[in-house]
Design a protein around this motif. Structure first.
Motif, PDB file in Angstrom:
ATOM      1  N   SER E 108      -2.600  -9.440  -4.133  1.00  0.00           N
ATOM      2  CA  SER E 108      -1.852  -8.283  -3.770  1.00  0.00           C
ATOM      3  C   SER E 108      -0.379  -9.069  -3.887  1.00  0.00           C
ATOM      4  O   SER E 108       0.112  -9.814  -3.925  1.00  0.00           O
ATOM      5  CB  SER E 108      -2.103  -8.355  -2.310  1.00  0.00           C
ATOM      6  OG  SER E 108      -3.476  -7.353  -2.734  1.00  0.00           O
ATOM      7  N   PRO E 143      -1.104  -3.116  -3.937  1.00  0.00           N
ATOM      8  CA  PRO E 143      -2.268  -3.260  -3.491  1.00  0.00           C
ATOM      9  C   PRO E 143      -2.777  -4.236  -5.586  1.00  0.00           C
ATOM     10  O   PRO E 143      -2.191  -4.314  -6.395  1.00  0.00           O
ATOM     11  CB  PRO E 143      -2.777  -2.416  -3.040  1.00  0.00           C
ATOM     12  CG  PRO E 143      -1.984  -1.739  -2.527  1.00  0.00           C
ATOM     13  CD  PRO E 143       0.004  -2.082  -3.094  1.00  0.00           C
TER      14      PRO E 143
ATOM     15  N   PHE F  24      -6.624  -0.352  -1.375  1.00  0.00           N
ATOM     16  CA  PHE F  24      -6.014  -0.269  -0.442  1.00  0.00           C
ATOM     17  C   PHE F  24      -6.948   0.296   0.910  1.00  0.00           C
ATOM     18  O   PHE F  24      -7.846   0.288   0.187  1.00  0.00           O
ATOM     19  CB  PHE F  24      -5.093  -0.102  -0.867  1.00  0.00           C
ATOM     20  CG  PHE F  24      -4.181   1.088  -0.849  1.00  0.00           C
ATOM     21  CD1 PHE F  24      -4.786   2.406  -0.150  1.00  0.00           C
ATOM     22  CD2 PHE F  24      -4.272   1.839  -2.640  1.00  0.00           C
ATOM     23  CE1 PHE F  24      -4.402   4.165  -0.471  1.00  0.00           C
ATOM     24  CE2 PHE F  24      -3.354   3.405  -2.900  1.00  0.00           C
ATOM     25  CZ  PHE F  24      -4.019   4.243  -1.766  1.00  0.00           C
TER      26      PHE F  24
END
Lengths: 210, 210, 210, 210, 210, 210
Positions: E108, E143, F24
């Motif tokens: 990420s 992400p 996420f």
């Protein structure tokens, strides 16, 4: 004879750790999800059905534009794999079928060809393309997060099973990510170098707006 | 026209990160192994063959006492999966074939039946047994480290592919662990409660000593 | 003098990260469990008692068939270890006491002998047995998921503390997994090669059915 | 009778996965170390001695200024724990002995008191101190990376075993980190708010320079 | 006076764990790489320079077709971050500069704008696009593994620092992956639905063949 | 024309995995927290604002005794980083400003100097101090759990951004841990070797009791 009651004492002692056993964590879709996956069902409510998934025995419907279908058995469909770092999917590829370029953001993938011939490939970060024609019984690995595709490479339908190193590997299909949402055409053009006409054409097919 | 040389500058910049890319870590069996797996081959020597394994297309030889065969595609056989947290195996079960009770110390397993019928099961830490008869296309998950087995449940040969949440899942077969080494018979009796005669009989079959 | 109020400003700033501190995650047994462990108690309700466990000071009751007792201090008993990747247990072995063959599906174990003599061993995936007689102060490691046992090797009671690389290591006792549930005798025979009479005998002792 | 040779075929097949087994990774101190630990010894050279450590049976020498001793059984001393996420140490505390404030940067710790009384404590990120007097058999957990200490709380020597959630937990002793190196006194004063005289005094005791 | 020599004894004891300290694992580019990163330099050869990287203070050259530059400080450039799960990069965006759609397969990313205005966005697996115009001091998270981009959104140059949750996050630039290698044009068309003319045009710009 | 409806079929199939996507896990502060972080907000309620944090654009208030301020963007402040293994903070150091010795129990840190000059350092487990004066654009890494500090090294204010290898890195400030709580002075003296007068003086400044 004292053996059974005595053993029972032992059992009580040892089973006092029962509540803490995390042999598995069958997904409870009604409780909160966390970064490591779904919450666990209470052990008392778990049955063997949670560990068995029958959906991969049914061919996906390939009468679509890609002549292909992906049937997932991720934690969302197969609660028994939650938290175990593994999941599955079934790929059906009719003649000329294509699983277009896509990534799995959270997992590596291995594919085994069960029927037919599949041409598969991935592209590494240094832009090297690794391509192979896979016959029945061949397997191929696609490292985590890299763009890859599968194409029917023969003149009969192809079937493959794929597995992933995560219970929720994710699936980002390149064309859908670019053309099946409301990303402005000008922004797509600027960030992909594709021509505006090309973008509009694919948005038309896939239902993208803006 | 300046486009190509200018882009080339960009390429140089970005590719300066090339050496650090850990897209994958194809096993180099000649270098040291560590807790996370084998050392990586130099990227320049990696080819697509490292990511493809053909051994699962060949039926294992089931003319043995268990009428079954396991063909692994772990990192030791399939160098491309090294470090990626996933591996495969092929199970062949002739009629009456049995993969006896075993564990994988380092991985969870999912199985997909490709041909025939398989009766499979595992036992949880609280001694609950989860058993199911699986038909073609059914899949079942066996959580990490738990005792499990697979038995041909029909009257035709059965074929399954299994995948693991580790590139080196390990395989500890219960009978082999107890009866196919030099563990003293008296010690086995003491730690399993099996009768000495039973132990000696199975040591005889499996080649155990002491 | 301004020092205290000024510092107070600093404290406020820094302590704004207070709610996010995950120094620890004391188990809240009333909230959902996830793949990574129990939910955390609200920090305001945590006390030092959550981090202290007194149960290992009491000898387990060894007047049972195995003349041994295991007292766990896993996350289910010792909420302070939740999420920290470590837990404990106490082993009491009377003379002739035995902790029979078992595995911990989710953890490696280290044992330290505090009193007496313990003969311990484990079997690796290649069926090699590693056995040792351990005196007071000796320690031994049992790698994750492998079958192992401990036997009192002297003529006085033995005491050991063991620790695990997980807050919930699990415990699968071989005899209980096979003979203390409803697995059909024929199926056990088929998947272990044990004789039916042997299986029935141990089911009788341990309370297994079918 | 064919049973043994046929089984042998099966054994060959299954044992083809032998080289890939990562049941354990006994430290080879002569090969490179990586982020996950030491390289592994070749399985053929591993013996049971790699999994057994006898050093914790010997009391540490407490005739020093802290009247205490720490005897580690980390991967560097106990090669069998390498890669297994666990290690041990022995604490000896003479009367008035102190293990001063320290942290383990890479592991949580659990302590079990074997002899005597120990007053132990840790401080959380929100500056709350958790203190407890521990009697024989009591255990306490010190979450990863937090400052903690142990003090003999009685009038007899105390002995404890501690275990860690890493094979190489590290050990940073506060006084040594500040006063036993060449950090300039002025810099220490600026970054700790301690008085210069105090710093110089402790540098004098511990051998710090500058 | 005995204090110093006595303490020295203590120091010897404690420092016997020195060789096992894995406080850090500075990359040794001459030794084998493994799945967890580069091998570690011997501690005795490590200096502060291994933990400091000066390359991010220099603006990247943006006189190229994308009017942008990425300067990485990954483990390959910044050996001190090896094994620590973190790395950095600097983004320079001239007016109209673009970091085109790309992914980091292994990390990420968080971005902080230091100068100028940046329009950034990512696309989730469900094809939702998350877009934002970021001013100086704003940060945004992308992400792991998801397609994202950054565009200069103002009329002055923009500067950002980005950090990653891996020492070797990887970088796969969509256009380079598709058009800067030898993937056959027909195969790209089949797996992206792009027109052949579009593909040939971008191959011409980027240097792709076939 | 059938293309759109046919594709829609495909979309339905693929999107059946939507609920399982863990691209996420935006923090839901109202649901339980677990060892891996906060629970996830329902995807339908997530907006781009969850992935953007504006608080780092505002200078922290440095009119305090340390002439410095830390502004965190951890998961507690920046819900989009939850579960992603990364977070940020802003450091403001007025002239003579100091971030005193501290640790992050759960993360490694990298710092980039954006304005001014910063003298930074950390101490390793073997008590070696690694110190460096960092100019604008320089970066430095502080390995997990080790004591470190930052001091303004110039005569203008300094600004840095730091990132962490965890969404909740924790922050334990040495002086606060020792002197800003109710640890008894005698106990601090015993476990730090500091003089009682020194301890009382700092408790006075910081508000410690006992």
């Amino acid at each position: 004879m004292m053996i059974v009651p005595i053993f029972f004492t032992c059992f009580l002692l040892l089973s006092s750790s029962h509540a803490s056993v995390q042999d598995f964590c069958v997904a409870d879709f009604t409780a909160p999800e966390g970064p490591a996956g779904y919450s666990c069902k209470k052990p008392a409510t778990v049955t063997v059905d949670d560990f068995v998934f029958s959906g991969l025995g049914i061919a996906g419907n390939t009468t679509n534009i890609i002549k292909a279908a992906v049937t997932p058995a991720f934690a969302a469909q197969f609660p028994g794999v939650n938290g175990l770092g593994i999941s599955l999917a079934r790929l059906d590829l009719a003649v000329d079928g294509v699983i277009p370029f896509h990534t799995h953001p959270g997992a590596s993938e291995v594919l085994v060809v069960v029927e037919g011939t599949i041409c598969a490939g991935f592209v590494a970060s240094d832009n090297t393309a690794y391509l192979q024609t896979l016959e029945q019984g061949d397997s191929m690995v696609f490292p985590q997060g890299l763009l890859h595709f599968q194409v029917n490479g023969g003149d009969t339908p192809a079937l493959a099973f794929v597995s992933f190193s995560s219970a929720s590997p994710g699936l980002q299909i390149l064309d859908f990510a670019l053309f099946k949402n409301n990303l402005p055409t000008a922004l797509i053009a600027q960030t992909t170098f594709l021509d505006v006409a090309q973008i509009k054409k694919l948005k038309g097919v896939l239902g993208g707006t803006n």
